[in-house]
Enzyme design. Sequence first.
Site, PDB file in Angstrom:
ATOM      1  CB  CYS A 237       1.183   1.635   4.748  1.00 24.74           C
ATOM      2  SG  CYS A 237      -0.391   0.761   4.869  1.00 24.74           S
TER       3      CYS A 237
ATOM      4  CB  CYS B  56      -0.916   0.005   1.230  1.00 24.16           C
ATOM      5  SG  CYS B  56      -1.881   1.527   1.391  1.00 24.16           S
TER       6      CYS B  56
ATOM      7  CG  HIS C 114      -4.103   3.643   4.068  1.00 21.24           C
ATOM      8  ND1 HIS C 114      -3.146   2.912   4.736  1.00 21.24           N
ATOM      9  CD2 HIS C 114      -4.259   4.775   4.793  1.00 21.24           C
ATOM     10  CE1 HIS C 114      -2.733   3.574   5.799  1.00 21.24           C
ATOM     11  NE2 HIS C 114      -3.401   4.723   5.847  1.00 21.24           N
TER      12      HIS C 114
ATOM     13  CG  HIS D 258      -7.158   7.585   0.555  1.00 17.48           C
ATOM     14  ND1 HIS D 258      -7.566   6.276   0.400  1.00 17.48           N
ATOM     15  CD2 HIS D 258      -7.234   8.142  -0.690  1.00 17.48           C
ATOM     16  CE1 HIS D 258      -7.862   6.045  -0.866  1.00 17.48           C
ATOM     17  NE2 HIS D 258      -7.684   7.161  -1.553  1.00 17.48           N
TER      18      HIS D 258
ATOM     19  CG  HIS E 286      -3.864  -1.009   5.052  1.00 11.45           C
ATOM     20  ND1 HIS E 286      -3.604  -0.347   3.869  1.00 11.45           N
ATOM     21  CD2 HIS E 286      -4.591  -2.119   4.713  1.00 11.45           C
ATOM     22  CE1 HIS E 286      -4.140  -1.018   2.865  1.00 11.45           C
ATOM     23  NE2 HIS E 286      -4.740  -2.097   3.339  1.00 11.45           N
TER      24      HIS E 286
ATOM     25  CD  GLN F 209      -8.926  11.369  -4.574  1.00  9.05           C
ATOM     26  OE1 GLN F 209      -8.356  11.856  -5.558  1.00  9.05           O
ATOM     27  NE2 GLN F 209      -9.839  10.414  -4.680  1.00  9.05           N
TER      28      GLN F 209
ATOM     29  CG  ASN G 161     -14.476   9.057  -3.905  1.00  7.52           C
ATOM     30  OD1 ASN G 161     -15.488   9.731  -3.754  1.00  7.52           O
ATOM     31  ND2 ASN G 161     -13.603   9.292  -4.857  1.00  7.52           N
TER      32      ASN G 161
END
Length: 353
Positions: free
Chosen positions: A73, A70, A167, A169, A116, A171, A156
């Site tokens: 991470c 990933c 993971h 996250h 994660h 944007q 999303n």
Amino acid sequence: MKKTSTRLADGRELIYYDSRDDTVRDAVDRRPLDRTVTTSEVRRDPLLGDAVAIASHRQGRIYHPPADECPLCPSEGDRLSEIPDSSYDVAVFENRFPSLAGDSGRCEVVCFTSNHDASFADLTEEQAALVLEAWTDRTAELSHLPSVEQVFCFENRGAEIGVTLGHPHGQIYAYPFTTPRTALMLRSLAAHKEATGGENLFDAVLERELADERVVLETEHWVGFVPFSAHWPYEVHLYPRRRVPDLLGLDEAARTEFPQVYLELLRRFDRIFGEGEPPTPYISAWHQAPFGTLEEFDGVVREDFALHLELFTIRRTSGKLKFLAGSESGMNVFINDVPPETAAQRLREVASS
């Protein structure tokens, strides 16, 4: 909060946001990366009047890597990622495969936690507050770029939404124009202001929802409701009671209360479809006023706009998704299978203890 800005091996900016003021971030990106080259271009549609970002370089972006590869991470030993340090609280960096770049804006990735296997709903209130600080700081910084007119922070979540990295996250898109969705709101805002002799449309909507049966939760500083004309099966709009145009305008009381309210909403979303169901896919989107001129929207100023968050899922019932088919995709006319009043009732029923 402590903020530390550094650079990745290919020149992209990386910012650490830490809860502790004594945290030191001096790890160096050891990857042999070439300078990032993007081909992002914004093209105008002459018939619809909207914009399309053409970004062919995104075809090569990372797609569903195994957990031990990933890129979000922390780096560990010989496993090098986008985050050079061995741990982090919140990290933000320029997207390696941006939809918008240079004169066409900017795209950033926001890593909510180094864990994660977590989700935003798993964060503590302290961690969620730090993410809010990062969103706010990035909104302020990006608004100063000459090519940026509007800043959009969003998440999303779920493969059904199209997420390619598991993971936790989100944007941030910094657009070089006012987005079509926001322009529609501003035109409605201007028309209502003129028709009513100065009344604010956002205030009127919030007042109406508070008086109706679609409120999901309300606190001293925030109100979450399913809108009267909800587009999606389960959709909640979260408004601060005091109207502000963007995240920068939130006062300390609203900031302090936000993590509790937002985490509660996310946890309710994961309970909508009952025990044993996979995590609910969703999109969480902050709507903020543009930083550019609003001259085309007669009589509207930035302070008329109301910051708010929209949280919705494309799952309409257990095991079934809401697809944007002919009417939605062809004509932009949504058909919702779940009455908003029913959705609000369900979201009240699944309140956490």
